[in-house]
Design a protein around this motif. Structure first.
Motif, PDB file in Angstrom:
ATOM      1  N   LEU A 199     -15.980 -36.274  51.446  1.00 48.09           N
ATOM      2  CA  LEU A 199     -14.963 -35.420  52.070  1.00 48.09           C
ATOM      3  C   LEU A 199     -15.320 -34.970  53.483  1.00 48.09           C
ATOM      4  CD1 LEU A 199     -14.057 -32.978  49.141  1.00 48.09           C
ATOM      5  CD2 LEU A 199     -12.672 -34.854  50.033  1.00 48.09           C
ATOM      6  N   GLY A 200     -16.627 -34.875  53.767  1.00 49.78           N
ATOM      7  CA  GLY A 200     -17.042 -34.310  55.039  1.00 49.78           C
ATOM      8  C   GLY A 200     -16.924 -32.793  55.042  1.00 49.78           C
ATOM      9  N   GLU A 201     -16.731 -32.217  53.848  1.00 49.31           N
ATOM     10  CA  GLU A 201     -16.670 -30.765  53.653  1.00 49.31           C
ATOM     11  C   GLU A 201     -17.555 -30.414  52.472  1.00 49.31           C
ATOM     12  OE1 GLU A 201     -12.630 -29.438  53.175  1.00 49.31           O
ATOM     13  OE2 GLU A 201     -12.187 -29.703  55.315  1.00 49.31           O
ATOM     14  N   ALA A 202     -18.117 -29.199  52.503  1.00 50.47           N
ATOM     15  CA  ALA A 202     -19.059 -28.780  51.466  1.00 50.47           C
ATOM     16  C   ALA A 202     -18.394 -28.625  50.104  1.00 50.47           C
ATOM     17  CB  ALA A 202     -19.730 -27.471  51.868  1.00 50.47           C
ATOM     18  N   VAL A 203     -19.023 -29.252  49.116  1.00 51.27           N
ATOM     19  CA  VAL A 203     -18.642 -29.113  47.711  1.00 51.27           C
ATOM     20  C   VAL A 203     -19.908 -28.734  46.961  1.00 51.27           C
ATOM     21  CG1 VAL A 203     -17.756 -30.271  45.650  1.00 51.27           C
ATOM     22  CG2 VAL A 203     -16.820 -30.855  47.910  1.00 51.27           C
ATOM     23  N   TYR A 204     -19.860 -27.615  46.257  1.00 46.35           N
ATOM     24  CA  TYR A 204     -21.024 -27.104  45.550  1.00 46.35           C
ATOM     25  C   TYR A 204     -20.809 -27.170  44.047  1.00 46.35           C
ATOM     26  CZ  TYR A 204     -22.073 -25.172  50.164  1.00 46.35           C
ATOM     27  OH  TYR A 204     -22.326 -25.035  51.501  1.00 46.35           O
ATOM     28  N   TRP A 205     -21.873 -26.864  43.298  1.00 45.75           N
ATOM     29  CA  TRP A 205     -21.796 -26.754  41.843  1.00 45.75           C
ATOM     30  C   TRP A 205     -21.857 -25.273  41.497  1.00 45.75           C
ATOM     31  CZ3 TRP A 205     -20.332 -29.080  37.645  1.00 45.75           C
ATOM     32  CH2 TRP A 205     -20.723 -28.591  36.412  1.00 45.75           C
ATOM     33  N   SER A 206     -20.831 -24.784  40.828  1.00 46.23           N
ATOM     34  CA  SER A 206     -20.815 -23.398  40.375  1.00 46.23           C
ATOM     35  C   SER A 206     -21.522 -23.318  39.033  1.00 46.23           C
ATOM     36  CB  SER A 206     -19.374 -22.887  40.239  1.00 46.23           C
ATOM     37  OG  SER A 206     -19.376 -21.619  39.607  1.00 46.23           O
ATOM     38  N   ARG A 207     -22.662 -22.653  39.010  1.00 48.18           N
ATOM     39  CA  ARG A 207     -23.414 -22.522  37.758  1.00 48.18           C
ATOM     40  C   ARG A 207     -22.679 -21.613  36.782  1.00 48.18           C
ATOM     41  NH1 ARG A 207     -29.163 -20.610  39.271  1.00 48.18           N
ATOM     42  NH2 ARG A 207     -27.875 -19.177  40.464  1.00 48.18           N
ATOM     43  N   SER A 208     -22.008 -20.578  37.276  1.00 49.40           N
ATOM     44  CA  SER A 208     -21.312 -19.658  36.375  1.00 49.40           C
ATOM     45  C   SER A 208     -20.057 -20.292  35.777  1.00 49.40           C
ATOM     46  CB  SER A 208     -20.948 -18.356  37.094  1.00 49.40           C
ATOM     47  OG  SER A 208     -20.107 -18.620  38.202  1.00 49.40           O
ATOM     48  N   ARG A 209     -19.322 -21.059  36.593  1.00 48.36           N
ATOM     49  CA  ARG A 209     -18.093 -21.696  36.114  1.00 48.36           C
ATOM     50  C   ARG A 209     -18.334 -23.092  35.552  1.00 48.36           C
ATOM     51  NH1 ARG A 209     -14.486 -21.028  41.306  1.00 48.36           N
ATOM     52  NH2 ARG A 209     -16.538 -21.076  42.261  1.00 48.36           N
ATOM     53  N   LYS A 210     -19.552 -23.611  35.796  1.00 45.95           N
ATOM     54  CA  LYS A 210     -19.938 -24.945  35.329  1.00 45.95           C
ATOM     55  C   LYS A 210     -18.948 -26.022  35.780  1.00 45.95           C
ATOM     56  CE  LYS A 210     -22.880 -23.450  31.615  1.00 45.95           C
ATOM     57  NZ  LYS A 210     -23.710 -22.728  32.525  1.00 45.95           N
ATOM     58  N   LYS A 211     -18.636 -25.988  37.086  1.00 46.09           N
ATOM     59  CA  LYS A 211     -17.735 -26.997  37.648  1.00 46.09           C
ATOM     60  C   LYS A 211     -17.962 -27.120  39.141  1.00 46.09           C
ATOM     61  CE  LYS A 211     -13.659 -24.304  38.830  1.00 46.09           C
ATOM     62  NZ  LYS A 211     -12.216 -24.348  38.844  1.00 46.09           N
ATOM     63  N   LEU A 212     -17.471 -28.238  39.708  1.00 41.85           N
ATOM     64  CA  LEU A 212     -17.548 -28.428  41.149  1.00 41.85           C
ATOM     65  C   LEU A 212     -16.687 -27.384  41.837  1.00 41.85           C
ATOM     66  CD1 LEU A 212     -17.330 -32.315  41.555  1.00 41.85           C
ATOM     67  CD2 LEU A 212     -19.365 -30.862  41.601  1.00 41.85           C
ATOM     68  N   TRP A 213     -17.139 -26.957  43.020  1.00 40.34           N
ATOM     69  CA  TRP A 213     -16.463 -25.910  43.774  1.00 40.34           C
ATOM     70  C   TRP A 213     -16.382 -26.358  45.221  1.00 40.34           C
ATOM     71  CZ3 TRP A 213     -20.352 -22.066  45.918  1.00 40.34           C
ATOM     72  CH2 TRP A 213     -19.760 -21.176  46.793  1.00 40.34           C
ATOM     73  N   HIS A 214     -15.185 -26.727  45.661  1.00 39.91           N
ATOM     74  CA  HIS A 214     -14.952 -27.106  47.055  1.00 39.91           C
ATOM     75  C   HIS A 214     -14.855 -25.811  47.850  1.00 39.91           C
ATOM     76  CE1 HIS A 214     -12.273 -29.481  50.109  1.00 39.91           C
ATOM     77  NE2 HIS A 214     -13.329 -28.935  50.673  1.00 39.91           N
ATOM     78  N   LYS A 215     -15.869 -25.540  48.660  1.00 42.63           N
ATOM     79  CA  LYS A 215     -15.930 -24.292  49.423  1.00 42.63           C
ATOM     80  C   LYS A 215     -14.644 -24.128  50.219  1.00 42.63           C
ATOM     81  CE  LYS A 215     -17.732 -20.716  51.576  1.00 42.63           C
ATOM     82  NZ  LYS A 215     -17.558 -19.426  50.988  1.00 42.63           N
ATOM     83  N   GLY A 216     -13.994 -22.981  50.012  1.00 49.21           N
ATOM     84  CA  GLY A 216     -12.753 -22.685  50.718  1.00 49.21           C
ATOM     85  C   GLY A 216     -11.503 -23.091  49.969  1.00 49.21           C
ATOM     86  N   GLU A 217     -11.649 -23.623  48.753  1.00 50.49           N
ATOM     87  CA  GLU A 217     -10.481 -24.080  48.001  1.00 50.49           C
ATOM     88  C   GLU A 217      -9.505 -22.940  47.723  1.00 50.49           C
ATOM     89  OE1 GLU A 217     -12.079 -25.907  44.476  1.00 50.49           O
ATOM     90  OE2 GLU A 217     -12.840 -24.028  43.688  1.00 50.49           O
ATOM     91  N   GLU A 218      -9.998 -21.715  47.615  1.00 53.34           N
ATOM     92  CA  GLU A 218      -9.123 -20.564  47.391  1.00 53.34           C
ATOM     93  C   GLU A 218      -8.959 -19.721  48.647  1.00 53.34           C
ATOM     94  OE1 GLU A 218     -10.768 -18.498  44.066  1.00 53.34           O
ATOM     95  OE2 GLU A 218     -10.358 -20.122  42.681  1.00 53.34           O
ATOM     96  N   SER A 219     -10.017 -19.585  49.425  1.00 52.41           N
ATOM     97  CA  SER A 219      -9.999 -18.708  50.597  1.00 52.41           C
ATOM     98  C   SER A 219      -9.497 -19.390  51.866  1.00 52.41           C
ATOM     99  CB  SER A 219     -11.404 -18.177  50.869  1.00 52.41           C
ATOM    100  OG  SER A 219     -12.256 -19.245  51.266  1.00 52.41           O
ATOM    101  N   GLY A 220      -9.592 -20.720  51.907  1.00 56.72           N
ATOM    102  CA  GLY A 220      -9.274 -21.445  53.133  1.00 56.72           C
ATOM    103  C   GLY A 220     -10.471 -21.544  54.066  1.00 56.72           C
ATOM    104  N   HIS A 221     -11.592 -20.914  53.709  1.00 57.14           N
ATOM    105  CA  HIS A 221     -12.791 -20.906  54.546  1.00 57.14           C
ATOM    106  C   HIS A 221     -13.685 -22.104  54.220  1.00 57.14           C
ATOM    107  CE1 HIS A 221     -11.954 -16.356  54.744  1.00 57.14           C
ATOM    108  NE2 HIS A 221     -11.383 -16.967  55.756  1.00 57.14           N
ATOM    109  N   THR A 222     -13.187 -23.283  54.540  1.00 63.00           N
ATOM    110  CA  THR A 222     -13.918 -24.514  54.260  1.00 63.00           C
ATOM    111  C   THR A 222     -15.109 -24.665  55.205  1.00 63.00           C
ATOM    112  OG1 THR A 222     -12.423 -25.722  55.719  1.00 63.00           O
ATOM    113  CG2 THR A 222     -11.910 -25.755  53.353  1.00 63.00           C
TER     114      THR A 222
END
Length: 138
Positions: free
Chosen positions: A51-74
């Motif tokens: 993607l060229g954008e940060a995608v992390y692993w959420s340990r609490s949600r146990k799923k991939l988390w595309h930074k900014g997916e909810e906030s827009g702060h990619t």
């Protein structure tokens, strides 16, 4: 930055922990500010490259988390580095909106120890209630 994950040899070079994770530091490329710390698994690192954008692993949600997916702060990833022990990843990023922290601050590292206690030393740039106003309730 490579844009292909077809050759997974580069993923094998990373020393993943016993949970298949690697710690990741997000550094603002233009200022050198450390904005946040998170975790990635193999899929997150591969998606980040794709993607060229940060995608992390959420340990609490146990799923991939595309930074900014909810906030827009990619986080646009300009460079990816691996430390000398090959067990920590550094992302040099461009932070959309100038806000990396869910508290509405520029950096997650906004608390400074003053010798006795922790003091907030960075201002809230945007009220988190307005950042996540459209967040779906789960």
């Amino acid at each position: 930055m490579p844009h292909s994950t077809n050759n997974a040899a580069w993923l094998k070079k990373v020393r993943w922990d016993e949970h298949g994770l690697v710690p990741v530091i997000a550094q603002e490329a233009s200022t050198g500010d450390i904005l946040m710390f998170a975790w990635m698994n193999r899929d997150a690192l591969a998606r980040t490259v794709e993607l060229g954008e940060a995608v992390y692993w959420s340990r609490s949600r146990k799923k991939l988390w595309h930074k900014g997916e909810e906030s827009g702060h990619t986080q646009k990833v300009l460079e990816i580095r691996l430390d000398c022990d090959e067990d920590v990843v550094l992302l040099k990023i461009e932070q959309a909106g100038g806000i990396a922290c869910h508290t509405g601050r520029h950096s997650c590292f906004y608390q400074k120890f003053d010798g006795e206690d922790w003091q907030a030393v960075e201002p809230v740039l945007q009220d988190p209630k307005t950042i996540y106003a459209d967040k779906k309730k789960s």
